[in-house]
Design an enzyme around this catalytic site. Structure first.
Site, short mmCIF file in Angstrom:
data_model
loop_
_atom_site.label_atom_id
_atom_site.label_comp_id
_atom_site.label_asym_id
_atom_site.label_seq_id
_atom_site.Cartn_x
_atom_site.Cartn_y
_atom_site.Cartn_z
N THR A 171 6.20 -1.55 -6.82
CA THR A 171 5.07 -1.14 -7.56
C THR A 171 5.68 -0.09 -8.65
OG1 THR A 171 3.27 -1.29 -6.05
CG2 THR A 171 3.08 0.46 -7.55
N ARG A 199 -8.52 -8.64 -2.85
CA ARG A 199 -8.21 -7.31 -2.32
C ARG A 199 -7.90 -6.58 -3.25
NH1 ARG A 199 -3.11 -3.97 -2.75
NH2 ARG A 199 -3.16 -2.66 -0.64
N1 ASP Z 1 0.10 0.56 -3.54
C1 ASP Z 1 0.22 -0.84 -3.77
C2 ASP Z 1 -0.86 -1.41 -3.21
O1 ASP Z 1 -1.24 -1.28 -2.12
C3 ASP Z 1 1.57 -1.32 -3.19
C4 ASP Z 1 2.91 -0.45 -3.42
O2 ASP Z 1 2.82 0.76 -3.81
O3 ASP Z 1 3.96 -0.96 -2.97
O4 ASP Z 1 -1.33 -2.55 -3.76
#
Ligand code: ASP
Length: 301
Positions: A171, A199
């Site tokens: 991310t 989701r």
């Molecule tokens: N926070 C992101 C999510 O849960 C994933 C991530 O930060 O790696 O969609």
């Protein structure tokens, strides 16, 4: 014009990072470009958007091109952007666009809403001229296949076979302060691989994966369900009302660690102070302030 120091910090996700050099290269390119704009007098909004677009376009990261896939092999992406004045734009579960963060920015500037989701977000993107684009890479498909075999530690109900200790990161997020003291934060994510389609993660939700106020800006990464529960970005933002960014991040993350939440955050406070931290095995991050670039590969924890 008040010529105070400009700064930008970016992250490329919290988790287990195997391709450290690729992450570091991608981050340094985005940071250098964002910083160059800030030094030229560009607003924080422009610097943050440019940096996040570069990270989204780099298939190494889990945002835009190279996004993680849902259990049905779909790339549904979340992104959010927020300014210190409380302006916010977000997209949730958006598909088939190249740069979700740019659509989020259009939600902020061109609509009466804060967040658009799913089909409505895609339709809005098309009306703004964003072309149909397939962000799915072969690597993301392979990653989903591996997860199908081994299970995801975050989603035990989807797969009862627990025991995986590795969670890929990727991310992206950026926070910048410009020479007028304006602060902007943005986060863009392909979500966690193997999640249910539909989701909603934290990245496009103000106060969860992204937050900004006159006290500072924050971008978070990690286990979205838990970040939403903790409203982690807001928590750090509140703490920055009285504390420097680094102390605010450290205190909020020690709380996350106590709750065994895998996450990370970056922040910049109103004085241009930098903060970062993570509870996960790794986080890819870097910043440039006072003309000095620092990358997570420069010093190992
Ligand atoms: N926070 C992101 C999510 O849960 C994933 C991530 O930060 O790696 O969609």
């Amino acid at each position: 014009m008040d010529n105070r120091t400009v700064a930008i910090i970016c992250h490329g996700g919290a988790g287990t990072i195997t391709e450290k050099e690729d992450y570091a290269r991608g981050l340094s390119e985005a940071i250098e470009e964002g910083y160059r704009l800030l030094r030229q007098g560009a607003p924080a909004l422009e610097a943050v958007l440019r940096a996040v677009v570069m990270l989204e376009d780099n298939p190494v990261f889990n945002a835009g091109t190279g996004s993680s896939l849902t259990i049905d092999e779909v790339a549904e992406m979340d992104a959010g952007i927020m300014t210190q004045h409380g302006r916010f734009g977000g997209v949730i579960c958006i598909r088939n666009v190249k740069n979700p963060v740019l659509v989020a920015e259009k939600v902020m500037t061109e609509t009466d809403h804060l967040i658009l989701a799913g089909d409505g977000a895609i339709r809005f993107a098309r009306s703004m001229g964003f072309e149909d684009y397939n962000p799915v890479t072969e690597k993301a498909k392979r990653r989903l296949m591996e997860l199908r075999q081994n299970g995801s530690k975050f989603f035990p109900r989807l797969n009862q076979r627990l025991g995986i200790t590795e969670q890929k990161s990727g991310t992206v997020g950026a926070v910048a302060i410009d020479r007028n003291g304006n602060i902007v934060a943005a986060t863009s994510s392909g979500g966690i691989a193997g999640r249910m389609t539909g989701r909603v993660g934290d990245s496009g939700i103000p106060g969860a994966g992204v937050f900004a106020s006159p006290a500072g800006g924050v971008s978070c990464t990690g286990h979205g369900e838990e970040i939403l529960r903790m409203l982690l970005a807001r928590d750090i933002g509140e703490r920055m009302k009285t504390l420097p960014a680094q102390t605010a991040v450290t205190l909020a993350l020690s709380e996350a660690k106590r709750k065994k939440v895998l996450c990370g955050a970056i922040a910049i406070d109103a004085r241009g102070g930098i903060g970062y931290g993570y509870t996960s095995p790794d986080m890819a991050y870097g910043y440039k302030a006072a003309d000095r670039l620092f990358l997570f590969t420069d010093s190992r924890k």
